[in-house]
Design an enzyme around this catalytic site. Structure first.
Site, PDB file in Angstrom:
ATOM      1  N   ASN A  65      13.114   8.291  -1.368  1.00 15.47           N
ATOM      2  CA  ASN A  65      13.949   8.410  -0.161  1.00 15.47           C
ATOM      3  C   ASN A  65      13.146   7.799   0.985  1.00 15.47           C
ATOM      4  O   ASN A  65      12.207   8.410   1.482  1.00 15.47           O
ATOM      5  CB  ASN A  65      14.237   9.898   0.084  1.00 15.47           C
ATOM      6  CG  ASN A  65      14.930  10.151   1.398  1.00 15.47           C
ATOM      7  OD1 ASN A  65      15.404   9.217   2.059  1.00 15.47           O
ATOM      8  ND2 ASN A  65      14.998  11.415   1.799  1.00 15.47           N
TER       9      ASN A  65
ATOM     10  N   LYS B 171      14.038   7.197   3.976  1.00 17.01           N
ATOM     11  CA  LYS B 171      14.400   7.716   5.306  1.00 17.01           C
ATOM     12  C   LYS B 171      14.557   6.556   6.292  1.00 17.01           C
ATOM     13  O   LYS B 171      15.046   5.500   5.900  1.00 17.01           O
ATOM     14  CB  LYS B 171      13.371   8.759   5.755  1.00 17.01           C
ATOM     15  CG  LYS B 171      13.159   9.825   4.672  1.00 17.01           C
ATOM     16  CD  LYS B 171      12.378  11.016   5.129  1.00 17.01           C
ATOM     17  CE  LYS B 171      12.254  11.999   3.968  1.00 17.01           C
ATOM     18  NZ  LYS B 171      11.571  13.224   4.346  1.00 17.01           N
TER      19      LYS B 171
ATOM     20  N   HIS C  36      20.655  16.224   2.638  1.00 23.60           N
ATOM     21  CA  HIS C  36      19.208  16.311   2.842  1.00 23.60           C
ATOM     22  C   HIS C  36      18.913  17.262   4.010  1.00 23.60           C
ATOM     23  O   HIS C  36      19.684  17.321   4.969  1.00 23.60           O
ATOM     24  CB  HIS C  36      18.633  14.915   3.133  1.00 23.60           C
ATOM     25  CG  HIS C  36      17.139  14.911   3.136  1.00 23.60           C
ATOM     26  ND1 HIS C  36      16.408  15.306   4.235  1.00 23.60           N
ATOM     27  CD2 HIS C  36      16.247  14.615   2.167  1.00 23.60           C
ATOM     28  CE1 HIS C  36      15.119  15.223   3.929  1.00 23.60           C
ATOM     29  NE2 HIS C  36      14.991  14.823   2.686  1.00 23.60           N
TER      30      HIS C  36
ATOM     31  N   GLU D 107      17.027  17.097   6.447  1.00 22.67           N
ATOM     32  CA  GLU D 107      16.970  16.482   7.786  1.00 22.67           C
ATOM     33  C   GLU D 107      18.387  16.293   8.331  1.00 22.67           C
ATOM     34  O   GLU D 107      18.614  16.413   9.531  1.00 22.67           O
ATOM     35  CB  GLU D 107      16.194  15.157   7.712  1.00 22.67           C
ATOM     36  CG  GLU D 107      14.695  15.430   7.607  1.00 22.67           C
ATOM     37  CD  GLU D 107      13.921  14.456   6.756  1.00 22.67           C
ATOM     38  OE1 GLU D 107      14.391  13.328   6.542  1.00 22.67           O
ATOM     39  OE2 GLU D 107      12.824  14.838   6.293  1.00 22.67           O
TER      40      GLU D 107
ATOM     41  N   GLU E 206      14.342  21.049  -2.363  1.00 22.66           N
ATOM     42  CA  GLU E 206      13.323  20.608  -1.411  1.00 22.66           C
ATOM     43  C   GLU E 206      13.057  21.711  -0.385  1.00 22.66           C
ATOM     44  O   GLU E 206      13.791  21.826   0.611  1.00 22.66           O
ATOM     45  CB  GLU E 206      13.799  19.353  -0.681  1.00 22.66           C
ATOM     46  CG  GLU E 206      14.122  18.208  -1.603  1.00 22.66           C
ATOM     47  CD  GLU E 206      14.043  16.868  -0.875  1.00 22.66           C
ATOM     48  OE1 GLU E 206      13.236  16.038  -1.273  1.00 22.66           O
ATOM     49  OE2 GLU E 206      14.780  16.682   0.106  1.00 22.66           O
TER      50      GLU E 206
ATOM     51  N   GLY F 269       7.166  16.390   4.018  1.00 20.21           N
ATOM     52  CA  GLY F 269       6.382  15.611   4.972  1.00 20.21           C
ATOM     53  C   GLY F 269       5.214  16.368   5.577  1.00 20.21           C
ATOM     54  O   GLY F 269       4.624  15.940   6.560  1.00 20.21           O
TER      55      GLY F 269
ATOM     56  N   SER G 205       6.463  16.570  -0.420  1.00 20.69           N
ATOM     57  CA  SER G 205       5.071  16.147  -0.567  1.00 20.69           C
ATOM     58  C   SER G 205       4.656  15.885  -2.021  1.00 20.69           C
ATOM     59  O   SER G 205       3.520  16.182  -2.406  1.00 20.69           O
ATOM     60  CB  SER G 205       4.118  17.152   0.101  1.00 20.69           C
ATOM     61  OG  SER G 205       4.433  17.270   1.480  1.00 20.69           O
TER      62      SER G 205
HETATM   63  P1  PGA Z   1       8.177  13.899   1.413  1.00 23.98           P
HETATM   64  O1  PGA Z   1       9.780  13.898   1.609  1.00 23.98           O
HETATM   65  O2  PGA Z   1       7.921  13.441   0.005  1.00 23.98           O
HETATM   66  O3  PGA Z   1       7.673  12.912   2.450  1.00 23.98           O
HETATM   67  O4  PGA Z   1       7.712  15.290   1.659  1.00 23.98           O
HETATM   68  C1  PGA Z   1      10.633  14.320   0.583  1.00 23.98           C
HETATM   69  C2  PGA Z   1      12.071  14.262   1.029  1.00 23.98           C
HETATM   70  O5  PGA Z   1      12.363  14.617   2.186  1.00 23.98           O
HETATM   71  O6  PGA Z   1      12.967  13.869   0.244  1.00 23.98           O
END
Ligand code: PGA
Length: 255
Positions: free
Chosen positions: A12, A14, A98, A100, A170, A176, A216
């Site tokens: 992903n 983003k 997601h 976010e 998640e 992140g 992560s």
């Molecule tokens: P990350 O993001 O691997 O940077 O923690 C995962 C995601 O939001 O899909």
């Protein structure tokens, strides 16, 4: 790795990568992952890079996904794209719900459910994201939050439709932040999600649905996470932005 379901790793990206940067990255992936047939792989670039990336990846083992979509077929919805548009640029998958989008853009279980149904109707495979916030985990509400998200985001899907869905667990506190859930924490919630999927369909169907972990994930922790019985892959943010990291992670989870 001896797994009940074929692993599925999706990147992903983003809000990262210009078209030139995106093409650079996928040229390397196309070359370095050409022989990987035992893991399903996808990248989800921003909308602006989907078309050129799709052209470059067409016919390769690296599939394409969008990061979101709207459920209506066409019309006055400024800023949105629909499922047919994603299919048109060769997407196989679409990420929906997601955290976010839930946190910053007003996504709810109800809108995720509408989007999931619209994606399936257009033969796009949804990656439906769920996961608790830190405060929810700390107040022992993980199970309640994830249960609500899974049952309501996937409400009304027939078993054969659920088989086209990937669920991504998640935990928001792990996205992140460099803080990964332990393999055991991930497994506990994945097992819960599989029970909920059985409730929405039946045990046999639920046993075939893939549940990715996200938060992560990197080359060094992917194998332990995916070694858990109900962890069937990963949705990867940061570690999907450099070809070397993403390729190394995929190689690390192969036999
Ligand atoms: P990350 O993001 O691997 O940077 O923690 C995962 C995601 O939001 O899909």
């Amino acid at each position: 790795m001896d797994k009940a379901r074929k692993l599925f790793i999706a990147g992903n990206w983003k809000m990262n990568k210009t078209v030139a940067e995106a093409l650079d990255l996928v040229k390397s992936l196309k070359r370095d992952l050409a022989d990987v047939l035992d893991v399903d792989i996808a990248v989800c670039p921003p909308f602006t890079a989907l078309h050129p990336v799709g052209q470059l990846l067409d016919g390769t083992v690296v599939k394409l996904g969008g990061q979101d979509m709207y459920w209506d077929k066409f019309g006055a919805f400024t800023g949105e794209v629909n499922a047919a548009m994603l299919k048109d640029v060769l997407c196989t998958y679409v990420i929906l719900g997601h955290s976010e989008r839930r946190q910053f853009f007003g996504e709810t279980n109800e809108t995720v459910n509408k989007k999931t149904k619209a994606a399936l109707a257009a033969r796009l495979k949804p990656i439906v994201c769920v996961g608790e916030m830190l405060a929810e985990r700390e107040s022992n509400r993980t199970e309640a939050v994830v249960t609500d998200q899974v049952l309501n985001s996937l409400a009304g899907l027939k078993p054969e439709e659920l088989l086209e869905v990937t669920v991504a667990y998640e935990p928001v506190w792990a996205i992140g932040t460099g803080k990964t859930a332990t393999a055991q924490q991930a497994q506990e919630v994945h097992a819960l999600i599989r029970r909920l999927l059985a409730q929405l369909s039946d045990a046999k169907t639920a046993a075939r649905i893939r549940i990715q972990y996200g938060g992560s994930v990197k080359a060094s922790n992917a194998r332990e996470l995916m070694g858990q019985p109900d962890v069937d892959g990963a949705l990867v943010g940061g570690a999907s932005l450099q070809a070397r990291d993403f390729v190394e992670m995929i190689q690390n989870v192969r036999n």
